[in-house]
Design a protein around this motif. Structure first.
Motif, mmCIF file in Angstrom:
data_model
loop_
_atom_site.group_PDB
_atom_site.id
_atom_site.type_symbol
_atom_site.label_atom_id
_atom_site.label_comp_id
_atom_site.label_asym_id
_atom_site.label_seq_id
_atom_site.Cartn_x
_atom_site.Cartn_y
_atom_site.Cartn_z
ATOM 1 N N ARG A 1 -3.100 -3.776 -10.390
ATOM 2 C CA ARG A 1 -4.511 -3.685 -10.732
ATOM 3 C C ARG A 1 -5.352 -3.518 -9.470
ATOM 4 O O ARG A 1 -5.030 -4.089 -8.427
ATOM 5 C CB ARG A 1 -4.943 -4.960 -11.466
ATOM 6 N N LEU A 2 -6.377 -2.769 -9.615
ATOM 7 C CA LEU A 2 -7.269 -2.606 -8.477
ATOM 8 C C LEU A 2 -8.016 -3.913 -8.223
ATOM 9 O O LEU A 2 -8.320 -4.644 -9.165
ATOM 10 C CB LEU A 2 -8.276 -1.487 -8.764
ATOM 11 N N PRO A 3 -8.336 -4.194 -6.981
ATOM 12 C CA PRO A 3 -9.108 -5.397 -6.673
ATOM 13 C C PRO A 3 -10.456 -5.341 -7.394
ATOM 14 O O PRO A 3 -11.076 -4.288 -7.490
ATOM 15 C CB PRO A 3 -9.307 -5.316 -5.155
ATOM 16 N N GLU A 4 -10.871 -6.493 -7.875
ATOM 17 C CA GLU A 4 -12.152 -6.551 -8.582
ATOM 18 C C GLU A 4 -13.271 -6.875 -7.601
ATOM 19 O O GLU A 4 -13.062 -7.515 -6.578
ATOM 20 C CB GLU A 4 -12.091 -7.622 -9.680
ATOM 21 N N LEU A 5 -14.430 -6.413 -7.962
ATOM 22 C CA LEU A 5 -15.549 -6.614 -7.047
ATOM 23 C C LEU A 5 -16.737 -7.276 -7.733
ATOM 24 O O LEU A 5 -17.818 -7.363 -7.174
ATOM 25 C CB LEU A 5 -16.007 -5.271 -6.482
ATOM 26 N N SER B 1 -13.184 -7.280 2.687
ATOM 27 C CA SER B 1 -12.071 -7.827 1.900
ATOM 28 C C SER B 1 -11.456 -6.742 1.020
ATOM 29 O O SER B 1 -10.237 -6.730 0.809
ATOM 30 C CB SER B 1 -12.527 -9.034 1.084
ATOM 31 N N LEU B 2 -12.270 -5.824 0.547
ATOM 32 C CA LEU B 2 -11.707 -4.724 -0.233
ATOM 33 C C LEU B 2 -10.735 -3.922 0.624
ATOM 34 O O LEU B 2 -9.610 -3.600 0.190
ATOM 35 C CB LEU B 2 -12.827 -3.814 -0.741
ATOM 36 N N GLU C 1 -7.501 -5.955 1.323
ATOM 37 C CA GLU C 1 -6.719 -6.037 0.086
ATOM 38 C C GLU C 1 -6.008 -4.725 -0.194
ATOM 39 O O GLU C 1 -4.813 -4.682 -0.517
ATOM 40 C CB GLU C 1 -7.682 -6.370 -1.065
ATOM 41 N N LEU C 2 -6.749 -3.645 -0.044
ATOM 42 C CA LEU C 2 -6.179 -2.331 -0.342
ATOM 43 C C LEU C 2 -5.036 -1.989 0.590
ATOM 44 O O LEU C 2 -3.978 -1.516 0.155
ATOM 45 C CB LEU C 2 -7.261 -1.275 -0.207
ATOM 46 N N ARG D 1 -1.934 -3.940 -0.321
ATOM 47 C CA ARG D 1 -1.197 -3.439 -1.495
ATOM 48 C C ARG D 1 -0.540 -2.101 -1.221
ATOM 49 O O ARG D 1 0.598 -1.848 -1.594
ATOM 50 C CB ARG D 1 -2.161 -3.263 -2.667
ATOM 51 N N ASN E 1 -15.120 2.776 -7.659
ATOM 52 C CA ASN E 1 -15.512 1.406 -7.338
ATOM 53 C C ASN E 1 -16.354 1.341 -6.073
ATOM 54 O O ASN E 1 -17.386 0.677 -6.033
ATOM 55 C CB ASN E 1 -14.264 0.539 -7.133
#
Lengths: 209, 209
Positions: free
Chosen positions: B76-80, B97-98, B101-102, B105, B143
């Motif tokens: 799942r893509l990171p939520e914002l 943080s995005l 995180e990306l 992954r 996003n």
DNA sequence: CCATAATAGAACTGTACTGTTCAGTTTCGC
DNA sequence: GCGAAACTGAACAGTACAGTTCTATTATGG
């Protein structure tokens, strides 16, 4: 195994003929999708001759990729020597033509096919990955960094992080090339309109000024 | 062919068990490098059972990829949602943080393997390319664009081209993930140090402020 | 506890492919 | 033109693999 200097001109020509045929088939069908019979037929050569020049299909793939990456003039990186980097407009025009040139090459079906084969075969043939990496992305990034450093030295742009800026520039182009090129399998790649590319250049100019 | 609603719980479990085994082998060895015998063995199932649930190896690959792309929570893509985008620092921290995180992954061996398989099989299975494209890069870009638009609406950043800025941001991360992940075949991927990522975020903040 | 469906195990079919071999033909240097 | 090297075409060996089929066993639901 087909090192240029140790071959007669005749043998050199045959080896090239085989490699060129192999290239056409590999780029069209990938490594697993290609048989040595296809290669021999496409090259107009018997399988015996093929194996006289290349000991295995894998070796032949490595030679094809090595040639495409290192020697094929069509895949040479765009040169930037003659660019005037002493004014904002000179820099903008240099980046603009570099970006357009790059997108045009990157989105050729044959170039996309090359990238697909390299990515697919890298786990089994790591040398292919290194070959491509050192020949293409590292050179490209290095070129852009040099352009920006030179412009910075000329006082055309501010004291910015030229490595990060280069990555933003090159990377933005990748966000077009990957989804609209690599991830499209049943249609020709669709390059972005020049306006999109100019937006990238504009924003980069804004960033580094 | 394994549409959830038409299967008993028992059959659903078997189908999942087969798909999970297939996933492990496909991600480790690619499509061509995987035999149906390997899949059956890995899944702990007879080949007869395998073919009772999936009509072909190709179908099984499509199901594996569909599940990985659309249903596997790990991908799942990171939520914002919860980000505070009403200050410069809030925005910076959201982007930071995005990005981290990306990269984390993207540079997992399994995720790189997924990307390799998708790219390699897209010419033969175009639906796989579209599936991935619509599930990952388009969502990600969307996003980031939304984050930037929201920050722009809040007056936190200037009147910049948020699409181009998003592409520069995401793309810069790709310039790490591709050479140091996808194009490395014999070593684990080497993610960039966090400092590199922060440089990207810093430069983006400079760009959009 | 039994009838039925699901599954295992293993052999089998047909095909495709890599790499080799052989007998005959073409090409080249001299 | 001739002898040697290069080459062709076709067959062949060995292997691998997708998908099928057979028989025997095990689990399930009523």
């Amino acid at each position: 195994m087909v090192r240029p200097q140790e071959l007669s001109p005749r043998a050199r020509a045959k080896a090239d003929q085989i490699r060129e045929g192999a290239q056409r088939v590999f780029l069209k069908r990938g490594f697993a999708g290609t048989s040595t019979d296809m290669i021999a037929a496409e090259a107009g050569v018997s399988k015996q001759t093929l194996y006289a020049y290349y000991p295995s299909k894998e070796t032949l793939l490595v030679e094809v990729l090595r040639h495409l990456i290192h020697e094929d003039p069509q895949n040479r990186l765009p040169e930037l020597e003659e660019m005037r980097l002493d004014t904002q407009e000179g820099l903008r025009s240099a980046l603009d033509s570099l970006a357009k040139e790059l997108i045009a090459r990157l989105m050729q079906p044959d170039y996309l096919a090359l990238i697909r084969v390299v990515i697919a075969e890298t786990p089994r043939l790591p040398q292919v990955g290194y070959l491509f990496r050192s020949a293409v992305p590292e050179q490209l990034l290095g070129n852009v960094v040099r352009v920006l450093n030179s412009a910075r030295a000329n006082g055309v742009i501010g004291e910015i992080n030229t490595d990060a800026a280069s990555r933003m520039f090159m990377g933005a182009l990748l966000t077009y090339a990957i989804p609209d090129g690599l991830l499209v399998g049943d249609r020709p790649p669709s390059p972005p309109p020049t306006q999109r590319i100019e937006e990238i250049v504009d924003l980069l100019m804004k960033t580094i000024s």
